[in-house]
Scaffold this motif. Structure first.
Motif, mmCIF file in Angstrom:
data_model
loop_
_atom_site.group_PDB
_atom_site.id
_atom_site.type_symbol
_atom_site.label_atom_id
_atom_site.label_comp_id
_atom_site.label_asym_id
_atom_site.label_seq_id
_atom_site.Cartn_x
_atom_site.Cartn_y
_atom_site.Cartn_z
ATOM 1 N N GLU A 198 38.631 -57.581 -66.535
ATOM 2 C CA GLU A 198 38.454 -57.570 -67.838
ATOM 3 C C GLU A 198 39.069 -58.874 -68.600
ATOM 4 N N GLY A 199 38.022 -59.596 -69.404
ATOM 5 C CA GLY A 199 38.523 -60.889 -70.114
ATOM 6 C C GLY A 199 38.178 -60.599 -71.595
ATOM 7 N N LEU A 200 38.483 -61.719 -72.508
ATOM 8 C CA LEU A 200 38.093 -61.723 -73.679
ATOM 9 C C LEU A 200 36.863 -62.655 -73.816
ATOM 10 N N GLU A 201 35.841 -61.996 -74.824
ATOM 11 C CA GLU A 201 34.641 -62.599 -74.970
ATOM 12 C C GLU A 201 34.322 -63.453 -76.308
ATOM 13 N N ILE B 142 31.627 -66.940 -73.779
ATOM 14 C CA ILE B 142 32.576 -67.591 -72.619
ATOM 15 C C ILE B 142 33.515 -66.550 -72.546
ATOM 16 N N ILE B 143 34.095 -66.466 -71.068
ATOM 17 C CA ILE B 143 34.975 -65.289 -70.886
ATOM 18 C C ILE B 143 36.241 -65.980 -70.632
ATOM 19 N N GLY B 144 37.276 -65.580 -71.044
ATOM 20 C CA GLY B 144 38.662 -65.910 -71.150
ATOM 21 C C GLY B 144 39.392 -64.951 -70.549
ATOM 22 N N LYS B 145 40.209 -65.521 -69.500
ATOM 23 C CA LYS B 145 41.078 -64.775 -68.633
ATOM 24 C C LYS B 145 42.543 -64.948 -68.774
ATOM 25 N N VAL C 214 41.100 -55.922 -82.332
ATOM 26 C CA VAL C 214 41.223 -54.720 -81.426
ATOM 27 C C VAL C 214 40.917 -55.274 -79.797
ATOM 28 N N LYS C 215 39.853 -55.981 -79.762
ATOM 29 C CA LYS C 215 39.334 -56.403 -78.569
ATOM 30 C C LYS C 215 40.351 -57.653 -77.987
ATOM 31 N N VAL C 216 41.098 -58.169 -78.842
ATOM 32 C CA VAL C 216 41.946 -59.363 -78.478
ATOM 33 C C VAL C 216 43.360 -58.767 -77.927
#
Length: 644
Positions: free
Chosen positions: A69-72, A93-96, A55-57
């Motif tokens: 907002e990014g992916l943790e 780590i935050i992905g953008k 869901v978060k992806v």
């Protein structure tokens, strides 16, 4: 779509047309993880869980590229029996989303079974080893949305067996207010528990210290930044690495131990001799005849002695030098020893008016005004001006790396500024500027400060401003091929009363009642009830004299001093045509500009409109009458620029 393969890596299929495929295929989002993910279902599921779940992806992929907002991605998501993390300082780590990413095509390549294994996993060889009709390449999707991770992963400490950390996690980490309150209330006013085992720790690198002895929590983050710092590391060009991995330095890489003074105040210690380590190397060279680190065949020591002899004579004649000037005194075969030779006879300031110079040991330029003439001033010509055809013809070529001075034992004459040539190098010491008569006049009248400052040295700010204005104006003219300078403009620079017009003391214009005295044009404007462009009365506007209009126009030449930003206003660009018509812009007749025999009591910097017109009337009554008839007084600078 052309999917033909390169001829260098595949058999020759000359004459065989490539098959065309439609790109009406699915668009696929992607996540580039800093993980080793295999194609197994378990590995993919594990990677998705580390990102917080599917869901978060999906939410991160559907987010707008401009949203923060990014992916943790959690590298460690081990949970203890209480459901909390075993890592006290765990953070993700935050992905953008990649902004403006080009779309890429996902290809499906089919080969006969066993081909890839037979070629050792080399795909290029595998394709080349089979006939074209046995290879099938089909586009299956287009990647049009990508999340990428570029942050650093930080150090994290596992604190499973640390009681104080576990208590903290179970209370504060649970975000339950009741647990947090109980935890805070259980801590005594003077709690010695976190430190109870520190004094008993035995630092033994051969054995592990039990984690139960460590009661203090580590910092939340070990790294202060998220993005790696670019060190731009470059290897030593003289270093070579052997097959065993050992690094050795070859060549003439010798440390010069140049002494630098980094402060300018009275606490600065002035070196009186070379660095002790440099003295030690030089002493060894005197004893053995070979300078440490050099080869005997290179005769480095003999060349160093010859270079030192030249520098000793130069510094006896002139205690402060710019290195570019010294280059012309030393022949090309001695240049390899110059830096070490300079370190044996001189030191350097890294700030202040003598920066970028080499100063003889024991000489403190702050001790006497006699060293004011060795202060450095740096000028630069605007890039746009340098690219003009006139500049290419008028600007001299820079000196060669190895050149010979045209003045025996002294600075090359092409480094001097006399108002007739553009110097080789625009870092100029004051004594190289006084060959220009107007600058010499300003220098001769300069009264030095009682104590030098870091910004202006021994000079008052106004005197340096005058010198800079003259140099910048004349350089700008010379670079455009104009050597006929305006005597009126140069006279204005030499008689400047303030570094900026905004510094004029308006109190001297107050009348006995304390009101500001209005100019003649302002009185007439008030009588006529005139207003400015904003609909306000002109009574409150500042008077701008016509002759000051071009005060800050320095032909695109800038001074590279730190204090220039404070002293000088923004400068407008001028073209060559502006200089051709410059006398007409001064507001005075040509014959009056060329003749300086005005009334000695007349001061153009403080004169009013009526006084200037009366001076014009002495030489050209007709022009004076025209000025009186057509002009009411001085013109506002904003109005003047709009009308032109």
């Amino acid at each position: 779509m052309d999917l033909s393969r390169e001829k260098s890596s595949t058999p020759d299929y000359t004459g065989v047309p490539a098959k065309e495929y439609t790109l009406d295929i699915p668009r696929i989002p992607s996540v580039e993880l800093p993980l080793k993910v295999s194609g197994s279902q378990e590995s993919v599921t594990r990677a998705i869980e580390m990102c917080g779940g599917l869901v978060k992806v999906k939410r991160a992929l559907n987010a707008h590229k401009d949203t923060p907002e990014g992916l943790e991605l959690y590298l460690n998501n081990d949970k203890n029996e209480n459901g909390t993390s075993n890592f006290f300082n765990e953070h993700p780590i935050i992905g953008k989303l990649v902004p403006q990413r080009d779309e890429s095509i996902v290809m499906k390549l089919s080969l006969p079974k066993g081909t890839l294994e037979a070629c050792g996993g080399n795909l290029q060889k595998s394709i080349a080893s089979v006939p074209s009709n046995r290879v099938k390449i089909v586009p299956v999707g287009i990647v049009n949305n990508t999340i990428r991770f570029r942050e650093m992963s930080d150090f994290q400490m596992r604190l499973d067996n640390v009681p104080s950390a576990n208590e903290f996690n179970e209370s504060v980490g649970s975000l339950d207010w009741k647990s947090v309150r109980n935890y805070v209330q259980s801590i005594p006013d003077e709690d010695s528990r976190p430190f109870e085992n520190i004094n008993n720790l035995i630092i033994d690198r051969t054995s592990k210290i039990p984690s139960s002895d460590f009661q203090l929590p580590p910092p939340p983050r070990f790294s202060m930044v998220n993005i790696p710092f670019l060190y731009k590391f470059r290897g030593n060009p003289y270093a070579t690495k052997s097959s065993s991995g050992e690094s050795t330095v070859r060549g003439t890489y010798l440390k010069n131990y140049q002494q630098l003074v980094h402060i300018f105040d009275e606490n600065a210690r002035i070196p009186t001799a070379a660095h002790p380590l440099l003295q030690k190397d030089y002493q060894k060279a005197e004893e053995s005849g070979v300078y440490p680190g050099s080869n005997k065949d290179s005769k480095f020591y003999e060349k160093l002695e010859e270079c030192l002899k030249i520098l000793t004579e130069a510094f006896a004649k002139r205690p402060i030098w710019v290195k570019r000037h010294i280059d012309g005194l030393v022949s090309q075969d001695l240049h390899g020893t110059l830096k070490i030779a300079l370190s044996l006879v001189s030191y350097r300031f890294t700030k202040g008016p003598w920066r970028n110079t080499y100063i003889k040991f024991g000489i403190d330029p702050r001790s006497s005004p006699e060293y004011a003439k060795f202060q450095t001033e740096y000028f630069k010509i605007e890039g746009k001006l340098q690219k003009s055809p006139l500049a290419a013809k008028n600007m001299p070529d820079p000196p060669a790396k190895f050149y010979e001075t045209d003045t025996l034992g002294d600075i090359d004459s092409r480094f001097r500024f006399d108002g007739t040539q553009i110097p080789w190098y625009l870092m100029l010491q004051i004594d190289l500027l006084i060959y220009e008569p107007n600058i010499a006049e300003v220098y001769s009248k300069a009264i030095f400060l009682a104590k030098p400052t870091e910004l202006t040295g021994w000079f008052h700010e106004l005197d340096l401003t005058k010198i800079r204005k003259i140099v910048k104006y004349e350089l700008g003219c010379l670079v455009q091929g104009n050597s006929q300078f305006s005597e009126y403009k140069l006279k204005f620079f030499k008689n400047m009363l303030y570094t900026k017009e905004s510094m004029i003391d308006k109190e001297k214009h107050l009348d006995p009642d304390g009101d500001t005295e209005m100019a003649e044009s302002e009185r007439s404007s008030e009588a006529r009830g005139e207003t400015n462009e904003n609909g306000e009365d002109k009574e409150g506007e500042e008077e701008v004299e016509d002759d000051d209009d071009d005060d800050d126009d320095d032909n695109g030449v800038e001074a590279g001093e730190v204090d220039d930003a404070v002293m000088e206003q923004d400068e407008e660009d001028m073209t060559y045509d502006d200089y051709e018509t410059q006398p007409k812009r001064q507001g005075l007749p040509q014959n009056l500009q060329e003749d300086n025999s005005l009334d000695p009591a007349f001061d153009i910097t403080n004169a009013g409109f009526a006084q200037i017109v009366s001076q014009v009337a002495q030489r050209d009554p007709e022009t004076a009458a025209k000025l009186r008839k057509e002009l009411d007084g001085f013109v506002l600078q904003c109005d003047l620029s709009n009308s032109s």
